[in-house]
Design a protein around this motif. Sequence first.
Motif, PDB file in Angstrom:
ATOM      1  N   GLY A  30       0.820  -1.200   0.000  1.00 23.90           N
ATOM      2  CA  GLY A  30       0.000   0.000   0.000  1.00 23.90           C
ATOM      3  C   GLY A  30       0.856   1.253   0.000  1.00 23.90           C
ATOM      4  O   GLY A  30       2.080   1.207  -0.042  1.00 23.90           O
ATOM      5  N   TYR A  31       0.198   2.383   0.038  1.00 26.48           N
ATOM      6  CA  TYR A  31       0.891   3.663   0.019  1.00 26.48           C
ATOM      7  C   TYR A  31       1.046   4.207   1.427  1.00 26.48           C
ATOM      8  O   TYR A  31       0.272   3.900   2.325  1.00 26.48           O
ATOM      9  CB  TYR A  31       0.118   4.660  -0.847  1.00 26.48           C
ATOM     10  CG  TYR A  31       0.058   4.229  -2.287  1.00 26.48           C
ATOM     11  CD1 TYR A  31       1.174   4.343  -3.098  1.00 26.48           C
ATOM     12  CD2 TYR A  31      -1.097   3.684  -2.823  1.00 26.48           C
ATOM     13  CE1 TYR A  31       1.140   3.935  -4.415  1.00 26.48           C
ATOM     14  CE2 TYR A  31      -1.141   3.272  -4.141  1.00 26.48           C
ATOM     15  CZ  TYR A  31      -0.026   3.405  -4.929  1.00 26.48           C
ATOM     16  OH  TYR A  31      -0.057   2.994  -6.217  1.00 26.48           O
ATOM     17  N   HIS A  32       2.059   5.055   1.622  1.00 27.82           N
ATOM     18  CA  HIS A  32       2.311   5.639   2.933  1.00 27.82           C
ATOM     19  C   HIS A  32       1.221   6.656   3.256  1.00 27.82           C
ATOM     20  O   HIS A  32       0.883   7.510   2.454  1.00 27.82           O
ATOM     21  CB  HIS A  32       3.678   6.325   2.957  1.00 27.82           C
ATOM     22  CG  HIS A  32       3.947   7.022   4.251  1.00 27.82           C
ATOM     23  ND1 HIS A  32       4.184   6.323   5.409  1.00 27.82           N
ATOM     24  CD2 HIS A  32       3.982   8.324   4.575  1.00 27.82           C
ATOM     25  CE1 HIS A  32       4.369   7.193   6.388  1.00 27.82           C
ATOM     26  NE2 HIS A  32       4.258   8.407   5.904  1.00 27.82           N
ATOM     27  N   VAL A  33       0.673   6.536   4.454  1.00 29.14           N
ATOM     28  CA  VAL A  33      -0.350   7.476   4.915  1.00 29.14           C
ATOM     29  C   VAL A  33       0.171   8.097   6.206  1.00 29.14           C
ATOM     30  O   VAL A  33       0.691   7.410   7.082  1.00 29.14           O
ATOM     31  CB  VAL A  33      -1.683   6.736   5.186  1.00 29.14           C
ATOM     32  CG1 VAL A  33      -2.725   7.694   5.723  1.00 29.14           C
ATOM     33  CG2 VAL A  33      -2.169   6.052   3.931  1.00 29.14           C
ATOM     34  N   GLU A  34       0.044   9.391   6.313  1.00 28.02           N
ATOM     35  CA  GLU A  34       0.520  10.106   7.506  1.00 28.02           C
ATOM     36  C   GLU A  34      -0.302   9.665   8.719  1.00 28.02           C
ATOM     37  O   GLU A  34      -1.503   9.447   8.639  1.00 28.02           O
ATOM     38  CB  GLU A  34       0.376  11.611   7.288  1.00 28.02           C
ATOM     39  CG  GLU A  34       1.182  12.456   8.251  1.00 28.02           C
ATOM     40  CD  GLU A  34       2.682  12.237   8.127  1.00 28.02           C
ATOM     41  OE1 GLU A  34       3.351  12.274   9.173  1.00 28.02           O
ATOM     42  OE2 GLU A  34       3.181  12.033   7.015  1.00 28.02           O
ATOM     43  N   LEU A  35       0.383   9.540   9.868  1.00 30.58           N
ATOM     44  CA  LEU A  35      -0.291   9.136  11.099  1.00 30.58           C
ATOM     45  C   LEU A  35      -1.232  10.227  11.578  1.00 30.58           C
ATOM     46  O   LEU A  35      -0.926  11.416  11.458  1.00 30.58           O
ATOM     47  CB  LEU A  35       0.728   8.842  12.196  1.00 30.58           C
ATOM     48  CG  LEU A  35       1.671   7.665  11.945  1.00 30.58           C
ATOM     49  CD1 LEU A  35       2.657   7.561  13.099  1.00 30.58           C
ATOM     50  CD2 LEU A  35       0.908   6.381  11.785  1.00 30.58           C
ATOM     51  N   GLY A  36      -2.328   9.795  12.169  1.00 27.87           N
ATOM     52  CA  GLY A  36      -3.275  10.746  12.724  1.00 27.87           C
ATOM     53  C   GLY A  36      -2.876  11.168  14.122  1.00 27.87           C
ATOM     54  O   GLY A  36      -1.878  10.715  14.685  1.00 27.87           O
ATOM     55  N   ALA A  37      -3.655  12.037  14.742  1.00 30.74           N
ATOM     56  CA  ALA A  37      -3.350  12.555  16.082  1.00 30.74           C
ATOM     57  C   ALA A  37      -3.388  11.438  17.119  1.00 30.74           C
ATOM     58  O   ALA A  37      -2.557  11.382  18.027  1.00 30.74           O
ATOM     59  CB  ALA A  37      -4.334  13.655  16.446  1.00 30.74           C
ATOM     60  N   ARG A  38      -4.346  10.525  16.993  1.00 30.85           N
ATOM     61  CA  ARG A  38      -4.477   9.440  17.971  1.00 30.85           C
ATOM     62  C   ARG A  38      -3.277   8.504  17.894  1.00 30.85           C
ATOM     63  O   ARG A  38      -2.730   8.088  18.924  1.00 30.85           O
ATOM     64  CB  ARG A  38      -5.756   8.661  17.701  1.00 30.85           C
ATOM     65  CG  ARG A  38      -6.007   7.564  18.704  1.00 30.85           C
ATOM     66  CD  ARG A  38      -7.417   7.007  18.555  1.00 30.85           C
ATOM     67  NE  ARG A  38      -7.691   6.040  19.573  1.00 30.85           N
ATOM     68  CZ  ARG A  38      -7.553   4.729  19.421  1.00 30.85           C
ATOM     69  NH1 ARG A  38      -7.154   4.238  18.269  1.00 30.85           N
ATOM     70  NH2 ARG A  38      -7.808   3.903  20.414  1.00 30.85           N
ATOM     71  N   GLU A  39      -2.847   8.147  16.681  1.00 33.66           N
ATOM     72  CA  GLU A  39      -1.689   7.269  16.518  1.00 33.66           C
ATOM     73  C   GLU A  39      -0.418   7.917  17.058  1.00 33.66           C
ATOM     74  O   GLU A  39       0.396   7.275  17.702  1.00 33.66           O
ATOM     75  CB  GLU A  39      -1.503   6.883  15.051  1.00 33.66           C
ATOM     76  CG  GLU A  39      -2.533   5.918  14.521  1.00 33.66           C
ATOM     77  CD  GLU A  39      -3.761   6.612  13.999  1.00 33.66           C
ATOM     78  OE1 GLU A  39      -3.788   7.864  13.970  1.00 33.66           O
ATOM     79  OE2 GLU A  39      -4.712   5.910  13.608  1.00 33.66           O
ATOM     80  N   LYS A  40      -0.258   9.209  16.792  1.00 33.53           N
ATOM     81  CA  LYS A  40       0.914   9.918  17.301  1.00 33.53           C
ATOM     82  C   LYS A  40       0.909   9.950  18.824  1.00 33.53           C
ATOM     83  O   LYS A  40       1.947   9.793  19.464  1.00 33.53           O
ATOM     84  CB  LYS A  40       0.969  11.331  16.737  1.00 33.53           C
ATOM     85  CG  LYS A  40       1.348  11.374  15.269  1.00 33.53           C
ATOM     86  CD  LYS A  40       1.398  12.786  14.753  1.00 33.53           C
ATOM     87  CE  LYS A  40       1.749  12.820  13.283  1.00 33.53           C
ATOM     88  NZ  LYS A  40       1.742  14.184  12.740  1.00 33.53           N
ATOM     89  N   ALA A  41      -0.272  10.151  19.426  1.00 32.60           N
ATOM     90  CA  ALA A  41      -0.375  10.171  20.885  1.00 32.60           C
ATOM     91  C   ALA A  41      -0.046   8.808  21.470  1.00 32.60           C
ATOM     92  O   ALA A  41       0.576   8.705  22.531  1.00 32.60           O
ATOM     93  CB  ALA A  41      -1.772  10.613  21.303  1.00 32.60           C
ATOM     94  N   LEU A  42      -0.454   7.744  20.785  1.00 31.37           N
ATOM     95  CA  LEU A  42      -0.169   6.402  21.290  1.00 31.37           C
ATOM     96  C   LEU A  42       1.306   6.051  21.186  1.00 31.37           C
ATOM     97  O   LEU A  42       1.817   5.263  21.993  1.00 31.37           O
ATOM     98  CB  LEU A  42      -0.995   5.370  20.515  1.00 31.37           C
ATOM     99  CG  LEU A  42      -2.486   5.340  20.830  1.00 31.37           C
ATOM    100  CD1 LEU A  42      -3.209   4.423  19.852  1.00 31.37           C
ATOM    101  CD2 LEU A  42      -2.734   4.885  22.253  1.00 31.37           C
ATOM    102  N   LEU A  43       2.012   6.624  20.227  1.00 29.47           N
ATOM    103  CA  LEU A  43       3.427   6.319  20.047  1.00 29.47           C
ATOM    104  C   LEU A  43       4.343   7.144  20.934  1.00 29.47           C
ATOM    105  O   LEU A  43       5.524   6.823  21.063  1.00 29.47           O
ATOM    106  CB  LEU A  43       3.816   6.519  18.585  1.00 29.47           C
ATOM    107  CG  LEU A  43       3.235   5.480  17.616  1.00 29.47           C
ATOM    108  CD1 LEU A  43       3.558   5.871  16.196  1.00 29.47           C
ATOM    109  CD2 LEU A  43       3.746   4.093  17.937  1.00 29.47           C
ATOM    110  N   GLU A  44       3.831   8.194  21.563  1.00 25.86           N
ATOM    111  CA  GLU A  44       4.653   9.024  22.448  1.00 25.86           C
ATOM    112  C   GLU A  44       4.983   8.262  23.723  1.00 25.86           C
ATOM    113  O   GLU A  44       4.245   7.379  24.147  1.00 25.86           O
ATOM    114  CB  GLU A  44       3.909  10.314  22.807  1.00 25.86           C
ATOM    115  CG  GLU A  44       3.816  11.291  21.666  1.00 25.86           C
ATOM    116  CD  GLU A  44       3.044  12.541  22.060  1.00 25.86           C
ATOM    117  OE1 GLU A  44       2.675  12.681  23.241  1.00 25.86           O
ATOM    118  OE2 GLU A  44       2.798  13.366  21.163  1.00 25.86           O
TER     119      GLU A  44
END
Length: 89
Positions: A30-44
């Motif tokens: 698939g193609y690269h999709v930018e992470l959303g706010a929720r995903e970024k918060a979970l990765l912090e």
Amino acid sequence: MAQPAILSSLRSRLRSPPQPQRPHLQPSRGYHVELGAREKALLEEDAALKRFKSYKNSVKQVSKIGNVLTLAVVVACSYEIAVLATSRK
């Protein structure tokens, strides 16, 4: 008994022409999709979870201690069995 069926299946696969590549299809990743706010918060990093983080060196040390204790138990049991076997003769 099942070997002739397997061999005939294998021979038919080898005789058939290879499947053509289809470059016009979408790639499997698939193609690269930018992470959303929720995903970024979970990765912090979370300060509340820092104390539960396992450390590689301490895990290795505990593993080595467990291996040594297991070896000691096996040696002690073997010694007891040898003592019992020699004392009965």
